[in-house]
Design a protein around this motif. Sequence first.
Motif, PDB file in Angstrom:
ATOM      1  N   ASP A  50       0.819  -1.214   0.000  1.00  0.00           N
ATOM      2  CA  ASP A  50       0.000   0.000   0.000  1.00  0.00           C
ATOM      3  C   ASP A  50       0.854   1.265   0.000  1.00  0.00           C
ATOM      4  OD1 ASP A  50      -2.339  -1.489   0.023  1.00  0.00           O
ATOM      5  OD2 ASP A  50      -2.495  -1.458   2.213  1.00  0.00           O
ATOM      6  N   ASP A  51       2.159   1.104   0.163  1.00  0.00           N
ATOM      7  CA  ASP A  51       3.088   2.239   0.176  1.00  0.00           C
ATOM      8  C   ASP A  51       3.313   2.709  -1.258  1.00  0.00           C
ATOM      9  OD1 ASP A  51       5.273   3.970   0.275  1.00  0.00           O
ATOM     10  OD2 ASP A  51       6.382   2.739   1.714  1.00  0.00           O
ATOM     11  N   LYS A  52       2.708   3.821  -1.608  1.00  0.00           N
ATOM     12  CA  LYS A  52       2.774   4.347  -2.984  1.00  0.00           C
ATOM     13  C   LYS A  52       4.211   4.674  -3.399  1.00  0.00           C
ATOM     14  CE  LYS A  52      -1.658   4.162  -3.406  1.00  0.00           C
ATOM     15  NZ  LYS A  52      -2.206   2.916  -3.882  1.00  0.00           N
ATOM     16  N   ASP A  53       5.013   5.162  -2.462  1.00  0.00           N
ATOM     17  CA  ASP A  53       6.409   5.480  -2.781  1.00  0.00           C
ATOM     18  C   ASP A  53       7.191   4.215  -3.119  1.00  0.00           C
ATOM     19  OD1 ASP A  53       6.023   8.198  -2.436  1.00  0.00           O
ATOM     20  OD2 ASP A  53       6.551   8.128  -0.304  1.00  0.00           O
ATOM     21  N   ILE A  55       5.918   1.494  -4.498  1.00  0.00           N
ATOM     22  CA  ILE A  55       5.464   1.090  -5.829  1.00  0.00           C
ATOM     23  C   ILE A  55       6.121   1.971  -6.894  1.00  0.00           C
ATOM     24  CG2 ILE A  55       3.466   0.816  -7.347  1.00  0.00           C
ATOM     25  CD1 ILE A  55       3.674  -1.270  -5.066  1.00  0.00           C
ATOM     26  N   LYS A  56       6.218   3.291  -6.640  1.00  0.00           N
ATOM     27  CA  LYS A  56       6.893   4.187  -7.576  1.00  0.00           C
ATOM     28  C   LYS A  56       8.357   3.803  -7.739  1.00  0.00           C
ATOM     29  CE  LYS A  56       4.137   8.291  -6.722  1.00  0.00           C
ATOM     30  NZ  LYS A  56       4.159   9.618  -6.113  1.00  0.00           N
ATOM     31  N   TRP A  57       8.993   3.452  -6.623  1.00  0.00           N
ATOM     32  CA  TRP A  57      10.396   3.042  -6.659  1.00  0.00           C
ATOM     33  C   TRP A  57      10.554   1.817  -7.558  1.00  0.00           C
ATOM     34  CZ3 TRP A  57      12.885  -1.418  -4.885  1.00  0.00           C
ATOM     35  CH2 TRP A  57      14.270  -1.357  -4.829  1.00  0.00           C
ATOM     36  N   GLU A  59       8.562   0.919 -10.002  1.00  0.00           N
ATOM     37  CA  GLU A  59       8.308   1.350 -11.381  1.00  0.00           C
ATOM     38  C   GLU A  59       9.549   1.977 -12.011  1.00  0.00           C
ATOM     39  OE1 GLU A  59       3.530   2.372 -11.189  1.00  0.00           O
ATOM     40  OE2 GLU A  59       4.972   3.981 -10.937  1.00  0.00           O
ATOM     41  N   LEU A  76      -0.782  -3.051  -9.612  1.00  0.00           N
ATOM     42  CA  LEU A  76      -0.417  -1.851  -8.841  1.00  0.00           C
ATOM     43  C   LEU A  76       0.513  -0.911  -9.581  1.00  0.00           C
ATOM     44  CD1 LEU A  76       0.218  -3.411  -5.323  1.00  0.00           C
ATOM     45  CD2 LEU A  76      -1.836  -2.263  -6.128  1.00  0.00           C
ATOM     46  N   VAL A  77       1.229  -1.428 -10.574  1.00  0.00           N
ATOM     47  CA  VAL A  77       2.187  -0.595 -11.300  1.00  0.00           C
ATOM     48  C   VAL A  77       1.591  -0.180 -12.633  1.00  0.00           C
ATOM     49  CG1 VAL A  77       4.221  -1.603 -10.209  1.00  0.00           C
ATOM     50  CG2 VAL A  77       3.357  -2.568 -12.318  1.00  0.00           C
ATOM     51  N   GLU A  78       2.085   0.935 -13.122  1.00  0.00           N
ATOM     52  CA  GLU A  78       1.648   1.404 -14.437  1.00  0.00           C
ATOM     53  C   GLU A  78       2.337   0.550 -15.483  1.00  0.00           C
ATOM     54  OE1 GLU A  78       1.816   5.614 -15.090  1.00  0.00           O
ATOM     55  OE2 GLU A  78       1.482   6.018 -12.961  1.00  0.00           O
TER      56      GLU A  78
END
Length: 83
Positions: A50-53, A55-57, A59, A76-78
């Motif tokens: 659930d940690d968006k940061d 998931i961004k990392w 990506e 969860l990832v683009e």
Amino acid sequence: MKFIKPKNNKAENVDWLISERVRAIVKTYAEYTEYSESEVVDMLLLNILDDKDFIKWIENRRNNRRIVKQLEIEDLVETDKIV
């Protein structure tokens, strides 16, 4: 009637060191929820996704397909960012 789904969690033992406090928290929480300690740890650690940061990392990691597949987070990832 709801059917029971198999867990299929492919669990294996790990060799981690955790503090007495954390063990006590997990033990007490497992008693409260009526789940096993292993199930409690598994569910709580899945909350990391659930940690968006985080998931961004992922990506932004180079060759992140392996990570995405291993963590089973395709949703969860683009998809256009997966390298």
